[in-house]
Design a protein around this motif. Structure first.
Motif, mmCIF file in Angstrom:
data_model
loop_
_atom_site.group_PDB
_atom_site.id
_atom_site.type_symbol
_atom_site.label_atom_id
_atom_site.label_comp_id
_atom_site.label_asym_id
_atom_site.label_seq_id
_atom_site.Cartn_x
_atom_site.Cartn_y
_atom_site.Cartn_z
ATOM 1 N N ASP A 101 0.587 -1.258 -0.326
ATOM 2 C CA ASP A 101 -0.045 -0.028 0.131
ATOM 3 C C ASP A 101 0.519 1.370 0.521
ATOM 4 O O ASP A 101 0.773 2.330 -0.618
ATOM 5 C CB ASP A 101 -0.883 0.469 1.339
ATOM 6 N N SER A 102 1.609 1.360 0.804
ATOM 7 C CA SER A 102 2.815 2.510 1.050
ATOM 8 C C SER A 102 3.698 2.919 -0.650
ATOM 9 O O SER A 102 3.677 3.950 -0.727
ATOM 10 C CB SER A 102 3.763 2.698 2.396
ATOM 11 N N TYR A 103 3.963 1.707 -1.259
ATOM 12 C CA TYR A 103 4.128 1.358 -2.549
ATOM 13 C C TYR A 103 3.286 2.038 -3.428
ATOM 14 O O TYR A 103 4.004 3.084 -4.181
ATOM 15 C CB TYR A 103 4.955 0.358 -2.941
ATOM 16 N N MET A 104 2.391 1.744 -3.864
ATOM 17 C CA MET A 104 1.095 2.161 -4.428
ATOM 18 C C MET A 104 1.084 3.624 -4.465
ATOM 19 O O MET A 104 1.374 4.495 -5.081
ATOM 20 C CB MET A 104 -0.063 1.597 -4.107
ATOM 21 N N LEU A 105 0.652 4.365 -3.342
ATOM 22 C CA LEU A 105 1.322 5.442 -2.672
ATOM 23 C C LEU A 105 2.056 5.977 -3.068
ATOM 24 O O LEU A 105 1.511 7.636 -3.192
ATOM 25 C CB LEU A 105 0.670 5.317 -1.287
ATOM 26 N N LEU A 106 3.186 5.918 -2.614
ATOM 27 C CA LEU A 106 3.909 6.725 -3.060
ATOM 28 C C LEU A 106 4.171 7.002 -4.856
ATOM 29 O O LEU A 106 4.481 7.643 -4.895
ATOM 30 C CB LEU A 106 5.597 5.450 -2.704
ATOM 31 N N LYS A 107 3.804 6.000 -5.450
ATOM 32 C CA LYS A 107 4.282 6.429 -6.542
ATOM 33 C C LYS A 107 2.858 7.144 -6.797
ATOM 34 O O LYS A 107 3.000 7.544 -8.125
ATOM 35 C CB LYS A 107 4.084 4.705 -7.530
ATOM 36 N N SER A 108 1.674 7.190 -6.483
ATOM 37 C CA SER A 108 0.499 8.575 -7.212
ATOM 38 C C SER A 108 1.041 9.789 -5.990
ATOM 39 O O SER A 108 1.242 10.713 -6.796
ATOM 40 C CB SER A 108 -0.331 8.002 -6.526
ATOM 41 N N ASP A 109 1.609 9.526 -5.194
ATOM 42 C CA ASP A 109 1.963 10.803 -4.723
ATOM 43 C C ASP A 109 3.532 11.191 -5.810
ATOM 44 O O ASP A 109 3.288 12.392 -5.553
ATOM 45 C CB ASP A 109 3.062 10.737 -3.388
ATOM 46 N N SER A 110 4.296 10.091 -6.137
ATOM 47 C CA SER A 110 5.262 10.972 -7.374
ATOM 48 C C SER A 110 4.884 11.604 -8.547
ATOM 49 O O SER A 110 4.768 12.539 -8.719
ATOM 50 C CB SER A 110 5.960 9.736 -7.456
ATOM 51 N N SER A 111 3.226 11.023 -9.383
ATOM 52 C CA SER A 111 2.981 11.501 -9.801
ATOM 53 C C SER A 111 2.211 13.112 -9.333
ATOM 54 O O SER A 111 2.317 13.851 -10.251
ATOM 55 C CB SER A 111 1.657 11.210 -10.786
ATOM 56 N N ALA A 112 1.590 12.874 -8.248
ATOM 57 C CA ALA A 112 0.958 14.088 -7.684
ATOM 58 C C ALA A 112 1.977 15.193 -7.598
ATOM 59 O O ALA A 112 2.078 16.194 -7.306
ATOM 60 C CB ALA A 112 0.735 13.970 -6.391
ATOM 61 N N LEU A 113 3.699 14.808 -7.295
ATOM 62 C CA LEU A 113 4.664 16.227 -6.986
ATOM 63 C C LEU A 113 4.731 16.661 -8.655
ATOM 64 O O LEU A 113 5.334 18.054 -8.438
ATOM 65 C CB LEU A 113 5.795 15.580 -6.584
ATOM 66 N N GLU A 114 5.138 15.622 -9.419
ATOM 67 C CA GLU A 114 5.337 16.257 -11.169
ATOM 68 C C GLU A 114 3.956 17.315 -11.235
ATOM 69 O O GLU A 114 4.183 18.557 -11.824
ATOM 70 C CB GLU A 114 5.132 15.076 -11.406
ATOM 71 N N ILE A 115 3.123 17.167 -10.525
ATOM 72 C CA ILE A 115 1.749 18.381 -11.169
ATOM 73 C C ILE A 115 1.837 19.206 -10.410
ATOM 74 O O ILE A 115 1.886 20.386 -10.924
ATOM 75 C CB ILE A 115 0.429 17.186 -10.664
ATOM 76 N N ALA A 116 2.211 18.954 -8.995
ATOM 77 C CA ALA A 116 2.540 20.066 -8.414
ATOM 78 C C ALA A 116 3.250 21.534 -8.691
ATOM 79 O O ALA A 116 3.361 22.658 -9.000
ATOM 80 C CB ALA A 116 2.755 20.222 -6.692
ATOM 81 N N LYS A 117 4.859 20.550 -9.397
ATOM 82 C CA LYS A 117 5.657 21.582 -9.863
ATOM 83 C C LYS A 117 5.327 22.204 -11.498
ATOM 84 O O LYS A 117 5.450 23.380 -11.580
ATOM 85 C CB LYS A 117 6.854 20.409 -10.238
ATOM 86 N N GLU A 118 4.574 21.155 -11.959
ATOM 87 C CA GLU A 118 3.864 22.363 -13.553
ATOM 88 C C GLU A 118 3.296 23.235 -12.651
ATOM 89 O O GLU A 118 3.167 24.448 -13.496
ATOM 90 C CB GLU A 118 3.458 21.033 -13.510
ATOM 91 N N ASN A 119 2.647 22.466 -11.970
ATOM 92 C CA ASN A 119 1.315 24.071 -11.666
ATOM 93 C C ASN A 119 2.322 25.906 -10.524
ATOM 94 O O ASN A 119 1.746 26.289 -11.780
ATOM 95 C CB ASN A 119 -0.239 23.524 -10.577
ATOM 96 N N TYR A 120 3.120 24.800 -9.903
ATOM 97 C CA TYR A 120 3.676 26.106 -9.515
ATOM 98 C C TYR A 120 4.818 26.331 -10.621
ATOM 99 O O TYR A 120 4.663 28.115 -10.802
ATOM 100 C CB TYR A 120 4.784 26.107 -8.482
ATOM 101 N N ARG A 121 5.120 26.095 -12.127
ATOM 102 C CA ARG A 121 5.521 26.633 -12.675
ATOM 103 C C ARG A 121 4.284 27.377 -13.227
ATOM 104 O O ARG A 121 5.108 28.895 -14.109
ATOM 105 C CB ARG A 121 6.039 25.669 -13.828
ATOM 106 N N LEU A 122 3.442 27.113 -13.865
ATOM 107 C CA LEU A 122 2.571 27.754 -14.658
ATOM 108 C C LEU A 122 1.861 29.878 -14.076
ATOM 109 O O LEU A 122 2.017 29.916 -14.350
ATOM 110 C CB LEU A 122 1.645 27.081 -15.153
#
Length: 451
Positions: free
Chosen positions: A378-399
């Protein structure tokens, strides 16, 4: 992992004055912390002392195979002889007269003879008794088997204690690492705030924004600085707790390696395939109860003992004597079978109870291992999900930053995007720590990584 961390650290801080403390100026890694714990941790050291005690018990019981030798001595002095018998004490009149005539005849001839016999006024004696058990109902053999099980049980309990200590140290260590990485994240976030502040100050100087925007930047910076201070306090307390666990004195100069929270592959899981010490310990509890039953049975069986007695003494005045005696003693308890039969039934119930507990604990351990595996997945799958969320947050801040520079959105939008980015970065750190701890927990349960 974070629950009660401050309370635990403050509690352990009082123990840091222990005599086995050492000062270290070098950087400590996880492996060096575990090595120090094996040498200094109080729980580990006491569990090793328990093994030594069990070994001494085993050696004590082994001596029952050999003869038990007892040396005794006696010396006495009486104010008056214990036995006094004179001519006047003879009951027969004729014999009394005959003895009196004999005494008078010897006395008249000048012989030094007394008219009474005295015995046991003073004397000494000594003896040596050696008892060699030939058959004791099997209790000596059974007792040695039971002592051997005690040593094995102490070793298994020590292994469990080492494993638990290592798990606690790993959790604390990765907590420190996670907090240090959060400090790095906040430092990076402050750099972004400083960059944004320069942009706002330039726009303010040109009259493109209001003073309120500059104040919002200052408020955000103060918030980041407060978070940084809280993280620093958490790191200090966590390090003190870690020092307590590994048995060294805390120092501000101590540095714990800021290891990267890598994400290894998932472990495989097979139900019931682990070789945990608890499983063998449960089996030992059944075997020990069976041996206790044999001990009880042995009390009702015949006892055969060979005795050797050597005696020397001077109990009677001027008449020392000694002797050597061999005795073969057979003792058959005839009336204890009634009581013993009830004791044996009680042991049978205890054996059945131990087996029921063994089966139940085995099932519970299988469930615990499966839960540890599910927590890891479960923690591994959530980690993958959080990794995707981090990429989105980075792009959101850049924009958001680009749009603010272009004048198409407000500073609030940029600060909100900055907050989401910081939250996403911290979530990655927390999830990585949770995953690594869960993975190591499963590894410890399945393979007993305590060596």
């Amino acid at each position: 992992m974070k629950h009660n961390i401050f309370f635990k650290a403050l509690l352990c801080a009082s123990l840091l004055s222990a005599p086995q403390v050492e000062l270290f100026a070098q950087t400590l890694t996880l492996d060096s912390c575990l090595a120090l714990a094996r040498r200094n941790n109080v729980d580990i050291r006491t569990s090793q002392m328990d093994i030594l005690q069990a070994q001494e018990v085993k050696k004590q019981v082994f001596t029952k195979y050999f003869p038990q030798v007892q040396l005794s001595g006696l010396g006495y002095f009486a104010a008056s002889p214990v036995v006094q018998f004179g001519i006047e004490d003879v009951q027969s009149g004729d014999m009394r007269e005959l003895l009196q005539d004999i005494y008078d005849a010897f006395s008249s001839s000048g012989s030094d003879i007394q008219n009474e016999l005295t015995l046991m006024k003073k004397g000494v004696s000594s003896s040596v008794v050696a008892a060699q058990p030939i058959y004791a109902g099997g209790r000596i053999v059974t007792g040695n088997k039971l002592a051997k099980l005690g040593v094995e049980a102490a070793e298994l309990q020590s292994e469990m204690k080492i494993r638990d200590v290592i798990e606690n140290i790993e959790s604390t260590y990765f907590l420190v690492v996670g907090l240090q990485q959060k400090v790095a994240t906040v430092t990076s976030a402050l750099a972004l705030i400083d960059s944004l502040d320069r942009t706002v100050q330039s726009a303010l100087a040109n009259g493109l924004v209001t003073r309120a925007d500059a104040l919002q930047i200052q408020l955000k910076r103060n918030e980041m600085l407060a978070n940084q201070q809280q993280l620093s306090s958490g790191i200090r307390l966590s390090k003190r707790l870690l020092c307590c666990q590994i048995g060294i004195e805390y120092s501000d100069d101590l540095v714990f390696a800021d290891e990267q929270l890598t994400r290894p592959d998932l472990l495989t899981f097979t139900d019931g395939a682990s070789n945990r010490p608890e499983r063998r310990l449960l089996q030992l509890s059944v075997e020990a109860e069976e041996l206790n039953r044999r001990l009880t049975l042995g009390e009702a069986l015949p006892q055969l003992t060979l005795l050797g007695i050597a005696y020397y003494g001077n109990i009677i005045k001027n008449n020392p004597s000694g002797n050597v005696i061999g005795v073969l003693s057979l003792s058959v308890p005839l009336t204890s079978w009634w009581e013993t039969s009830h004791k044996l039934r009680q042991h049978n119930i205890r054996i059945e109870e131990a087996r029921l507990k063994q089966d139940n604990f085995n099932r519970m351990m299988s469930l615990e291992e499966e839960k540890a595996y599910r927590d890891m997945v479960d923690s591994y799958m959530l980690l993958k999900s959080d990794s995707s969320a981090l990429e989105i947050a980075k792009e959101n801040y850049r924009l958001a930053n680009l749009n603010y520079t272009a004048g198409t959105n407000t500073l609030n939008d940029v600060l909100q995007a900055h907050t989401l980015l910081l939250q996403a970065q911290n979530a990655i750190t927390d999830r990585s720590t949770t995953y690594i701890v869960a993975r190591r927990r499963l590894l410890d349960l399945q393979h007993g990584q305590t060596k």
